[in-house]
Motif scaffolding. Structure first.
Motif, short mmCIF file in Angstrom:
data_model
loop_
_atom_site.label_atom_id
_atom_site.label_comp_id
_atom_site.label_asym_id
_atom_site.label_seq_id
_atom_site.Cartn_x
_atom_site.Cartn_y
_atom_site.Cartn_z
N GLN A 181 43.80 41.50 40.82
CA GLN A 181 44.04 40.00 40.36
C GLN A 181 43.06 38.62 40.50
O GLN A 181 43.05 38.03 40.24
N TYR A 182 42.98 38.33 41.53
CA TYR A 182 42.65 37.61 42.54
C TYR A 182 40.75 37.54 41.59
O TYR A 182 40.66 36.43 41.53
N LEU A 183 40.59 38.98 42.40
CA LEU A 183 39.20 38.59 41.52
C LEU A 183 38.45 38.51 40.58
O LEU A 183 37.60 37.95 40.30
N ILE A 184 39.51 39.00 39.16
CA ILE A 184 39.53 38.44 38.33
C ILE A 184 39.11 37.22 37.69
O ILE A 184 39.08 36.30 37.08
N GLY A 185 40.21 36.27 38.68
CA GLY A 185 40.80 35.06 38.41
C GLY A 185 39.35 34.08 39.19
O GLY A 185 38.95 33.19 38.34
N LEU A 186 39.02 34.97 39.30
CA LEU A 186 37.42 34.36 40.26
C LEU A 186 36.08 34.85 39.36
O LEU A 186 35.31 33.35 38.80
N THR A 207 46.92 41.71 34.67
CA THR A 207 45.35 41.23 33.96
C THR A 207 45.50 40.49 32.80
O THR A 207 44.82 39.17 33.40
N ARG A 208 46.19 40.76 32.13
CA ARG A 208 46.08 39.94 30.77
C ARG A 208 47.06 38.19 31.52
O ARG A 208 46.99 37.65 31.27
N GLU A 209 48.16 38.25 31.97
CA GLU A 209 48.14 36.67 32.28
C GLU A 209 47.10 36.25 33.30
O GLU A 209 47.36 34.75 33.24
N TYR A 304 31.77 45.77 37.94
CA TYR A 304 32.73 46.67 38.01
C TYR A 304 33.82 46.48 39.57
O TYR A 304 33.35 45.43 39.79
N LEU A 305 35.00 46.32 38.92
CA LEU A 305 36.01 46.55 40.20
C LEU A 305 36.38 47.76 40.67
O LEU A 305 36.76 49.03 39.86
N ILE A 316 47.10 47.14 51.70
CA ILE A 316 45.79 46.56 52.61
C ILE A 316 45.50 45.71 51.36
O ILE A 316 44.90 45.08 52.40
N ARG A 317 45.73 44.76 49.93
CA ARG A 317 44.88 44.58 49.78
C ARG A 317 43.17 44.26 49.59
O ARG A 317 42.84 43.01 49.93
N ILE A 318 42.73 45.08 49.58
CA ILE A 318 41.33 45.26 49.35
C ILE A 318 40.91 45.60 48.45
O ILE A 318 40.81 47.22 48.35
N SER A 319 39.98 44.80 47.89
CA SER A 319 40.01 45.39 46.18
C SER A 319 38.02 44.28 46.42
O SER A 319 37.33 43.98 47.15
N PHE A 320 37.42 44.77 45.40
CA PHE A 320 35.93 45.03 45.26
C PHE A 320 35.75 44.35 43.99
O PHE A 320 36.15 44.89 42.97
N MET A 321 34.45 43.22 43.79
CA MET A 321 33.75 43.48 42.43
C MET A 321 32.39 43.35 42.93
O MET A 321 31.73 42.88 43.77
#
Length: 468
Positions: A181-186, A207-209, A304-305, A316-321
């Protein structure tokens, strides 16, 4: 807009979203919040009360589900016009005073799609590597790091993505962040809010929100058996689309190579991009792995996400794009002042976990574990529910959908299951355009359950849904 004054009781043991939901319900029933009034936005109320936006969202969803309010697209949530005579004796009636909270129920089985098999998490290895991260280079990891995330971790992620998913990228194209969600906002800020965005319908509601909170124009695009319908996408005039091609959420279909290539052709037009969310692409149970769309892209049109929430642990809250070079240039020019949101200690621990071979071993183990759990789920459904249900989306991932043919509504199916202390989950929340004539479907996650719990849960659902 309604002004809210509520004291949250953090020591009561009652979930905060239940406290908030009960507050609004009582205010609406007693007329203190009048019909037609708009409730505060989720973001504003969360900031005002000092609670998470997810807490507010869950409370609002319950109000919407029970008919106390309605959501007006791009305007907000408004209180419905209720017959107050029905609530005159509300406070005097012992029966109506009795609040039954779902969270107060001790579930025998919870088919949550967000749970993972924690019993197989390598605690001792992770603890050892965490301690090493604390001692290595003394206190260097206590300072702010690279805004894109630790270079060493991005390098190993880049190699892993190429080997496992066919993603072609350098470490410089990867941005690490605390959740998708953070990455999509960015990403929305990088691409620009003046574009027309689109996403699958049904699609992941969180994601919609995020898109809505960013204030962009968002078009829902319907699906067929192969994924997003391209002629509907073209008609929408959107130039950005968000898809989950490796395991569509929530319907579970895998987008075939022909549809992927057609979508890439659509993106070939100027200023068009595809956001590919590969949220649980590691877990596939039928057929050969399909390469990522990013790996098939030759024009720099796919973002790519990915995330470690499903394959490792959610907290762990580790995602990447992975950004194409055109968007990477915009990021470097305007957005590097945003500090990194993931702990450097966790990043360093994950880097050690991956380079030492633990990650590959863990992933191979979890593929086997989840394949076995899904087999138990499918076999239990066949054994207890038989021909009265249809399983949808069993090719990959950690959940399936169940189309139940017993004339019950989605709400009735959930409430009947609750009577047996089994928690199942709705799919209606994932639709922007809900088809009234659509048969109800229930979402069943299995990642966090044992084989015995899965079979027990399905047996209890047979009783609850009267599928004899």
């Amino acid at each position: 807009m309604v002004e809210i004054t509520i004291n949250m009781d953090y020591g009561s043991g009652e979930p905060l979203y239940i406290q908030l939901y009960n507050f609004f319900k009582k205010e609406i029933q007693t007329g203190k919040i009048e019909p037609g009034e708009r409730l505060p936005s989720k973001r504003r109320l969360a900031q005002h009360l000092g609670i998470s936006q997810n807490t507010v969202e869950t409370a609002y969803e319950q109000l919407l589900a029970e008919g106390y309010a309605e959501s007006v697209e791009r305007k907000g949530i408004y209180v419905n016009n209720l017959n107050r005579d029905l609530f005159i004796h509300f406070e005097d009636s012992p029966q109506t005073q009795k609040e039954i909270s779902e969270d107060s129920v001790q579930y025998r089985v919870d088919f949550s799609h967000g749970a993972v098999a924690l019993e197989h998490f390598p605690y001792s290895v992770w603890r050892k590597l965490t301690l090493q991260s604390l001692y290595e280079e003394e206190n260097s990891h206590f300072l702010n790091g690279d805004s894109q995330g630790e270079l060493a971790l991005r390098e190993v992620i880049s190699k892993y993505l190429y080997q496992s998913r066919g993603v072609r990228c350098s470490a410089d194209q990867i941005i690490i962040g605390a959740g998708t969600q953070y990455l999509i906002g960015l990403l929305t800020m990088i691409i620009g809010r003046d574009r027309i965005y689109s996403m699958e319908d049904p699609g992941f509601h969180r994601t919609r929100e995020v898109f809505k909170d960013q204030g962009v124009t968002l078009k829902p695009i319907s699906l067929d058996q192969e994924g997003i319908v391209l002629n509907h996408l073209a008609e929408s005039k959107a130039n950005i689309t968000y898809v989950t091609p490796s395991h569509q959420f929530p319907n579970g279909m895998v987008m075939p190579i022909t549809r992927r290539m057609e979508l890439l052709k659509w993106a070939g037009e100027k200023d068009r991009y595809i956001i590919e969310d590969d949220y649980d692409g590691e877990f596939r149970y039928k057929g050969k792995p399909i390469p990522s769309m990013q790996g098939l892209d030759r024009n720099g049109k796919v973002i790519y996400l990915g995330t470690f929430s499903k394959s490792l642990i959610p907290s762990i809250r580790i995602s990447f794009m992975v950004l194409p070079t055109s968007l990477l240039e915009k990021y470097n020019q305007h957005f590097t002042f945003y500090k990194q949101t993931v702990s450097r200690l966790h990043q360093h621990t994950l880097w050690q976990f991956m380079i030492s071979g633990h990650w590959e071993r863990h992933l191979n183990k979890m593929r086997t574990v989840y394949r076995k759990k899904q087999t138990v789920l499918i076999q239990s459904i066949e054994k207890y529910l038989g021909q009265k249900v249809t399983v949808i989306g069993d090719e990959a991932g950690l959940h399936i959908l169940l189309n139940v043919q017993n004339q019950m509504s989605e709400t009735e199916l959930i409430e009947r299951a609750l009577e047996k202390k089994v928690k199942v989950h709705p799919t209606s929340v994932y639709y922007a355009n809900q088809d009234i004539g659509q048969e109800p479907m229930i979402l069943l996650g299995f990642g966090g359950l044992t084989g015995d719990q899965i079979e027990l849960g399905i047996r209890l659902l047979k009783e609850a849904w009267e599928l004899d």
